[in-house]
Design an enzyme around this catalytic site. Structure first.
Site, PDB file in Angstrom:
ATOM      1  CG  ASP A   1      -1.728   1.457   1.297  1.00 12.41           C
ATOM      2  OD1 ASP A   1      -2.297   1.496   0.537  1.00 12.41           O
ATOM      3  OD2 ASP A   1      -1.528   1.626   2.404  1.00 12.41           O
ATOM      4  CB  SER A   2       0.157   4.835  -0.231  1.00 18.73           C
ATOM      5  OG  SER A   2      -0.638   4.939   0.735  1.00 18.73           O
TER       6      SER A   2
ATOM      7  CE1 TYR B   1       2.648   5.102  -3.582  1.00 15.68           C
ATOM      8  CE2 TYR B   1       1.547   3.629  -3.723  1.00 15.68           C
ATOM      9  CZ  TYR B   1       2.044   4.046  -3.473  1.00 15.68           C
ATOM     10  OH  TYR B   1       3.158   2.952  -3.520  1.00 15.68           O
ATOM     11  N   GLY B   2      -2.954   8.966  -3.137  1.00 10.70           N
ATOM     12  CA  GLY B   2      -4.977   9.197  -4.002  1.00 10.70           C
ATOM     13  C   GLY B   2      -4.346  10.798  -4.352  1.00 10.70           C
TER      14      GLY B   2
ATOM     15  CB  CYS C   1      -3.285   0.519  -3.068  1.00 10.61           C
ATOM     16  SG  CYS C   1      -3.551   2.335  -2.652  1.00 10.61           S
ATOM     17  CG  ASN C   2      -9.509   1.327  -2.864  1.00  9.18           C
ATOM     18  OD1 ASN C   2     -10.373   0.055  -3.198  1.00  9.18           O
ATOM     19  ND2 ASN C   2      -9.226   0.915  -0.982  1.00  9.18           N
ATOM     20  CB  THR C   3      -5.332   4.620  -4.806  1.00 11.72           C
ATOM     21  OG1 THR C   3      -5.822   5.469  -4.256  1.00 11.72           O
ATOM     22  CG2 THR C   3      -4.968   5.984  -5.835  1.00 11.72           C
TER      23      THR C   3
ATOM     24  CB  CYS D   1      -9.128   5.082   0.735  1.00 10.71           C
ATOM     25  SG  CYS D   1      -7.732   5.041   1.727  1.00 10.71           S
ATOM     26  CB  THR D   2      -6.488   0.168   2.659  1.00 10.18           C
ATOM     27  OG1 THR D   2      -5.331   0.454   2.013  1.00 10.18           O
ATOM     28  CG2 THR D   2      -7.067  -1.218   1.537  1.00 10.18           C
ATOM     29  CG  HIS D   3      -4.676   4.842   4.257  1.00  8.79           C
ATOM     30  ND1 HIS D   3      -4.652   4.102   3.780  1.00  8.79           N
ATOM     31  CD2 HIS D   3      -3.595   5.331   5.267  1.00  8.79           C
ATOM     32  CE1 HIS D   3      -3.059   4.524   3.287  1.00  8.79           C
ATOM     33  NE2 HIS D   3      -2.736   5.247   4.428  1.00  8.79           N
TER      34      HIS D   3
HETATM   35  N1  DGL Z   1      -4.471   2.748   0.722  1.00  8.19           N
HETATM   36  C1  DGL Z   1      -4.964   3.687  -0.038  1.00  8.19           C
HETATM   37  C2  DGL Z   1      -6.523   2.862  -1.247  1.00  8.19           C
HETATM   38  O1  DGL Z   1      -6.536   2.200  -0.270  1.00  8.19           O
HETATM   39  C3  DGL Z   1      -4.212   5.016  -0.433  1.00  8.19           C
HETATM   40  C4  DGL Z   1      -4.570   6.031   0.342  1.00  8.19           C
HETATM   41  C5  DGL Z   1      -3.302   7.253  -0.196  1.00  8.19           C
HETATM   42  O2  DGL Z   1      -1.895   6.589  -0.379  1.00  8.19           O
HETATM   43  O3  DGL Z   1      -4.097   8.139  -0.605  1.00  8.19           O
HETATM   44  O4  DGL Z   1      -6.593   3.930  -1.932  1.00  8.19           O
END
Ligand code: DGL
Length: 217
Positions: free
Chosen positions: A6-7, A38-39, A70-72, A181-183
């Protein structure tokens, strides 16, 4: 070995589900904190980072399966990763819209995700594929929230959760909130408090773990 990345720390919400489902598998986790979040980056940058991390997992660490937690990064790069390493199975994560359609009663669903995920062609295709369901999706880009979680800034996390959940709820009678978003799954308690008890949060960790288990089997 299963590589998970992930990021930053967000993918831990997926790793938690993976460990619960597959307690004996060896996992390696890579948090690209130097380049997080990353988003709000452009897709080419996220794709280039995803390829570099995947290359390390496979060519240096001997990974035989990679989870893009990570979705992004999934939206920006999973097709490129599969192209680069056709012999390796990849499991990505996408905002769980379909599970939300199955549980919503008001037929109005909020989707919280990064700007990058919501702008991606992959997300657009998923969203369009559910047009026939009749469910209205309220899309909310959550600028700054992943960073606040990453830096463990509790006051900012609360402020942004309240702001973005409030923005979604102002637009409709939402009974289901997709954490895209996994965060965000790491602060589900804060999001639940902001949304109220009547709103169900839908997270993607468990379905990802089930998919990995099925692939291994
Ligand atoms: N955790 C990430 C996701 O699922 C990215 C969050 C980020 O880095 O902006 O999209």
């Amino acid at each position: 070995m299963i590589g998970v990345f992930d990021s930053g720390i967000g993918g831990h919400s997926v790793l938690r589900a993976l460990r619960a489902q597959l307690p004996d598998e060896p996992f390696a986790y890579f948090a690209d904190t130097e380049h997080a979040p990353y988003g709000e980056r452009d897709e080419a940058f996220v794709a280039q980072r995803s390829l570099a991390i995947t290359r390390k997992f496979i060519e240096e660490d001997g990974a035989n399966l990679v989870v893009v937690a990570c979705n992004t990064a999934t939206a920006a790069a999973i097709h490129l990763l599969r192209e680069a390493y056709p012999q390796i199975p990849f499991v990505g994560v996408e905002p769980p819209l379909r599970p939300a359609v199955a549980v919503t009663r008001t037929r109005q669903v909020g989707v919280m995700a990064t700007r990058g995920t919501l702008a991606s062609a992959k997300f657009r295709a998923l969203h369009e594929s559910l047009a026939a369901s009749g469910v209205r999706f309220i899309l909310q880009p959550c600028d700054g929230l992943a960073l606040a979680i990453e830096t463990n800034d509790a006051a900012r996390v609360r402020e942004l959760c309240e702001r973005y959940v409030g923005a979604v709820q102002a637009q409709g009678d939402v009974d289901t909130l997709v954490l895209g978003c996994t965060h965000y799954a790491l602060v589900d308690d804060v999001l639940q408090a902001a949304a109220g008890d009547g709103v169900r949060l839908v997270e993607p960790g468990v379905p990802v773990a089930r998919r990995v288990a099925a692939l291994l089997a």
